[in-house]
Design a protein around this motif. Sequence first.
Motif, PDB file in Angstrom:
ATOM      1  N   MET A   1       0.818  -1.208   0.000  1.00 17.68           N
ATOM      2  CA  MET A   1       0.000   0.000   0.000  1.00 17.68           C
ATOM      3  C   MET A   1       0.854   1.262   0.000  1.00 17.68           C
ATOM      4  O   MET A   1       0.585   2.220  -0.733  1.00 17.68           O
ATOM      5  N   SER A   2       1.904   1.284   0.828  1.00 22.92           N
ATOM      6  CA  SER A   2       2.774   2.456   0.903  1.00 22.92           C
ATOM      7  C   SER A   2       3.437   2.726  -0.442  1.00 22.92           C
ATOM      8  O   SER A   2       3.484   3.873  -0.914  1.00 22.92           O
ATOM      9  N   GLY A   3       3.948   1.682  -1.071  1.00 23.07           N
ATOM     10  CA  GLY A   3       4.615   1.842  -2.358  1.00 23.07           C
ATOM     11  C   GLY A   3       3.683   2.335  -3.442  1.00 23.07           C
ATOM     12  O   GLY A   3       4.027   3.222  -4.240  1.00 23.07           O
ATOM     13  N   LEU A   4       2.458   1.796  -3.460  1.00 16.79           N
ATOM     14  CA  LEU A   4       1.513   2.174  -4.503  1.00 16.79           C
ATOM     15  C   LEU A   4       1.084   3.630  -4.356  1.00 16.79           C
ATOM     16  O   LEU A   4       1.038   4.383  -5.344  1.00 16.79           O
ATOM     17  N   LEU A   5       0.783   4.061  -3.146  1.00 18.88           N
ATOM     18  CA  LEU A   5       0.366   5.443  -2.935  1.00 18.88           C
ATOM     19  C   LEU A   5       1.515   6.421  -3.164  1.00 18.88           C
ATOM     20  O   LEU A   5       1.322   7.513  -3.705  1.00 18.88           O
ATOM     21  N   PHE A   6       2.732   6.030  -2.746  1.00 17.52           N
ATOM     22  CA  PHE A   6       3.880   6.899  -2.972  1.00 17.52           C
ATOM     23  C   PHE A   6       4.154   7.050  -4.466  1.00 17.52           C
ATOM     24  O   PHE A   6       4.460   8.149  -4.943  1.00 17.52           O
ATOM     25  N   ALA A   7       4.017   5.950  -5.209  1.00 15.09           N
ATOM     26  CA  ALA A   7       4.204   6.024  -6.656  1.00 15.09           C
ATOM     27  C   ALA A   7       3.163   6.935  -7.292  1.00 15.09           C
ATOM     28  O   ALA A   7       3.473   7.722  -8.197  1.00 15.09           O
ATOM     29  N   LEU A   8       1.924   6.862  -6.805  1.00 17.32           N
ATOM     30  CA  LEU A   8       0.863   7.710  -7.353  1.00 17.32           C
ATOM     31  C   LEU A   8       1.152   9.181  -7.112  1.00 17.32           C
ATOM     32  O   LEU A   8       0.982  10.020  -8.014  1.00 17.32           O
ATOM     33  N   THR A   9       1.615   9.522  -5.923  1.00 14.01           N
ATOM     34  CA  THR A   9       1.861  10.934  -5.601  1.00 14.01           C
ATOM     35  C   THR A   9       3.121  11.472  -6.276  1.00 14.01           C
ATOM     36  O   THR A   9       3.246  12.681  -6.484  1.00 14.01           O
ATOM     37  N   GLN A  10       4.071  10.599  -6.604  1.00  7.90           N
ATOM     38  CA  GLN A  10       5.321  11.057  -7.210  1.00  7.90           C
ATOM     39  C   GLN A  10       5.321  10.954  -8.730  1.00  7.90           C
ATOM     40  O   GLN A  10       6.307  11.321  -9.369  1.00  7.90           O
ATOM     41  N   ALA A  11       4.221  10.462  -9.306  1.00 13.34           N
ATOM     42  CA  ALA A  11       4.199  10.207 -10.748  1.00 13.34           C
ATOM     43  C   ALA A  11       4.459  11.473 -11.555  1.00 13.34           C
ATOM     44  O   ALA A  11       5.188  11.454 -12.554  1.00 13.34           O
ATOM     45  N   GLU A  12       3.879  12.581 -11.121  1.00 12.40           N
ATOM     46  CA  GLU A  12       4.039  13.818 -11.885  1.00 12.40           C
ATOM     47  C   GLU A  12       5.469  14.337 -11.793  1.00 12.40           C
ATOM     48  O   GLU A  12       5.996  14.892 -12.770  1.00 12.40           O
ATOM     49  N   HIS A  13       6.119  14.166 -10.635  1.00 20.11           N
ATOM     50  CA  HIS A  13       7.501  14.633 -10.473  1.00 20.11           C
ATOM     51  C   HIS A  13       8.484  13.746 -11.239  1.00 20.11           C
ATOM     52  O   HIS A  13       9.418  14.242 -11.867  1.00 20.11           O
ATOM     53  N   TRP A  14       8.299  12.429 -11.158  1.00 17.65           N
ATOM     54  CA  TRP A  14       9.230  11.502 -11.793  1.00 17.65           C
ATOM     55  C   TRP A  14       8.956  11.320 -13.283  1.00 17.65           C
ATOM     56  O   TRP A  14       9.849  10.979 -14.047  1.00 17.65           O
ATOM     57  N   GLY A  15       7.688  11.535 -13.679  1.00 12.73           N
ATOM     58  CA  GLY A  15       7.288  11.221 -15.040  1.00 12.73           C
ATOM     59  C   GLY A  15       6.558   9.882 -15.072  1.00 12.73           C
ATOM     60  O   GLY A  15       7.023   8.907 -14.477  1.00 12.73           O
ATOM     61  N   TRP A  16       5.420   9.851 -15.762  1.00 11.92           N
ATOM     62  CA  TRP A  16       4.599   8.634 -15.763  1.00 11.92           C
ATOM     63  C   TRP A  16       5.306   7.452 -16.429  1.00 11.92           C
ATOM     64  O   TRP A  16       4.965   6.306 -16.170  1.00 11.92           O
ATOM     65  N   GLY A  17       6.277   7.726 -17.253  1.00 11.07           N
ATOM     66  CA  GLY A  17       6.990   6.629 -17.912  1.00 11.07           C
ATOM     67  C   GLY A  17       8.378   6.384 -17.352  1.00 11.07           C
ATOM     68  O   GLY A  17       9.153   5.605 -17.934  1.00 11.07           O
ATOM     69  N   SER A  18       8.731   7.004 -16.228  1.00 12.19           N
ATOM     70  CA  SER A  18      10.081   6.854 -15.681  1.00 12.19           C
ATOM     71  C   SER A  18      10.304   5.442 -15.151  1.00 12.19           C
ATOM     72  O   SER A  18       9.388   4.819 -14.602  1.00 12.19           O
ATOM     73  N   PRO A  19      11.527   4.922 -15.303  1.00 12.39           N
ATOM     74  CA  PRO A  19      11.807   3.550 -14.859  1.00 12.39           C
ATOM     75  C   PRO A  19      11.549   3.332 -13.364  1.00 12.39           C
ATOM     76  O   PRO A  19      10.986   2.308 -12.974  1.00 12.39           O
ATOM     77  N   ARG A  20      11.941   4.282 -12.517  1.00  6.97           N
ATOM     78  CA  ARG A  20      11.760   4.051 -11.087  1.00  6.97           C
ATOM     79  C   ARG A  20      10.291   4.030 -10.694  1.00  6.97           C
ATOM     80  O   ARG A  20       9.887   3.306  -9.779  1.00  6.97           O
ATOM     81  N   LEU A  21       9.450   4.813 -11.409  1.00 11.44           N
ATOM     82  CA  LEU A  21       8.018   4.762 -11.127  1.00 11.44           C
ATOM     83  C   LEU A  21       7.442   3.415 -11.543  1.00 11.44           C
ATOM     84  O   LEU A  21       6.654   2.805 -10.805  1.00 11.44           O
ATOM     85  N   LEU A  22       7.838   2.935 -12.727  1.00  8.92           N
ATOM     86  CA  LEU A  22       7.334   1.646 -13.198  1.00  8.92           C
ATOM     87  C   LEU A  22       7.792   0.511 -12.291  1.00  8.92           C
ATOM     88  O   LEU A  22       7.018  -0.409 -11.989  1.00  8.92           O
TER      89      LEU A  22
END
Length: 511
Positions: free
Chosen positions: A213-234
């Motif tokens: 849960m923590s990872g999924l929500l953190f990824a959602l909130t950081q998507a705009e900063h990292w980029g939706w296609g960034s490797p670390r987000l994926l």
Amino acid sequence: MPPISAPVPTPWRQRALVPVLVSLGMLVAIISSLGAPLIPTIAAVDHVSVSDAQWSLTVTMLVGAVATPAMGRLGDGPHRRNVILAGLAVVLLGSLLAALPLGFACLITGRALQGVGMGLIPLAIATARDSVPPERARSALSTLSLTTAAGVGIGYPVTGLLAESLGMYAGFWFAVIATALAFVAAVLVLPAAPPRPARPMDVTGAVLLTLGMSGLLFALTQAEHWGWGSPRLLVLGTVSVLLLTGWATHQLRVTHPLVDLRLVRDRTVFAAHLTTMMGGIGMYLLISLVTRYVQTPKSVGYGFGASVVVTGLILVPFSAGSLVAGRVVRLLVRTQPPVRLLPVSCLLSLAALLIFVFAHGALWEVFVTMAVAGLGVGVNFAVTPGLVVGGVPAHETGSAMSFNQVVKYIGYSAGSALSAVILQAATAPGRELPPQSGYRTAGLAGCAVWAATAVVAYALVRTGARTASTRLGTGARTASARVRTGGPARGVDGVPGARREGFVADTGGER
């Protein structure tokens, strides 16, 4: 073997039990919502972005989603009273940390500890089922569930008034005092749980759920900063999904799971959980949008430049609508199975978002929006506890209601995070505030979710009704055969003559 029952409390404790349980639920709702009206203020005082300040709300919901099943499992054993008191103690500590002006990190830590209190709702519901007389139990269950929505309308104005008069941290000092009083009341009134055997804690399941849960929500909130296609987000998103999949698989295999997912197989129970989660998403998506929108300065071209006090008052119609919905549901269930009200709650919530998308030029229109939203959420939260309780064995009440609260808090945290993500994505580089179109996009996204949920809920209700008719016909034939052969009538969980204290009949669960 006779049914297990809790020790009979003294008369004054019996009379005080339901008010104390309701006050616990109200306290949790108020504390969980303390951060929302203050998000712009927190961003300004602690010099962080508005999207980062949104975590003062999201982190409470996230911790609540993780802590709730663990507390529910512990509460199904003989230590429920101690678990409730320990939860209140943690909330008290968190409120104190949030109230101290020690910076953003301390505030977030305090808000996280306050999230532990969200696990108290299912324990209060389980206590009501075990200790409240059957004729009062249905009303108590409905009221306890509605406190989650009704408390928001109290917490927001209180937060706004205190912040306007005494500063940002005054609301958290209010939480310290309220939690201390609730702790004393709980010590005096709460009864001991029925003497059921304790079960081992599923530590592996708790860890998997926390990380996923923590990872999924953190990824959602950081998507705009990292980029939706960034490797670390994926990578983070994929790992989080795998962890949650592993958690679900583990829950189905372990002897004593954190949450017994097998109880969700019943279509009525599944429909209740689904609409609860979507209700949470829609509730906090709309609340987050409205509170930010009305505080936006008029110079931007939209918004009302409302103070924190006015922002808090906007949530009063939401609570009023929730309470009215509870009354209406009590009348409707006399002629209609409550499960049929689930699609109705979805349509009401959809109407609220549509009003916000197409009519938000005047402050009174926002008040109407929140009143309709309160009706939709209120119908949902008034119906679902009875459906869940009526669909599971008595000894699994705490765990089953904990799962219902888990999906609700997942919805809360997802709705809070989703609103921040959409508005951040709509904000132009170098600008602090999003254009008005960002709010329209977020509202339409919520509308799409509610429309899909209404369709799915209707399909599940229709299928569940047909399945229930088949089971009822089979049960009637079986009962007739037992009468002819002189066999004993078996009750719930194999206990002769035992019934779930009228919960199936009273709640209209199509079992």
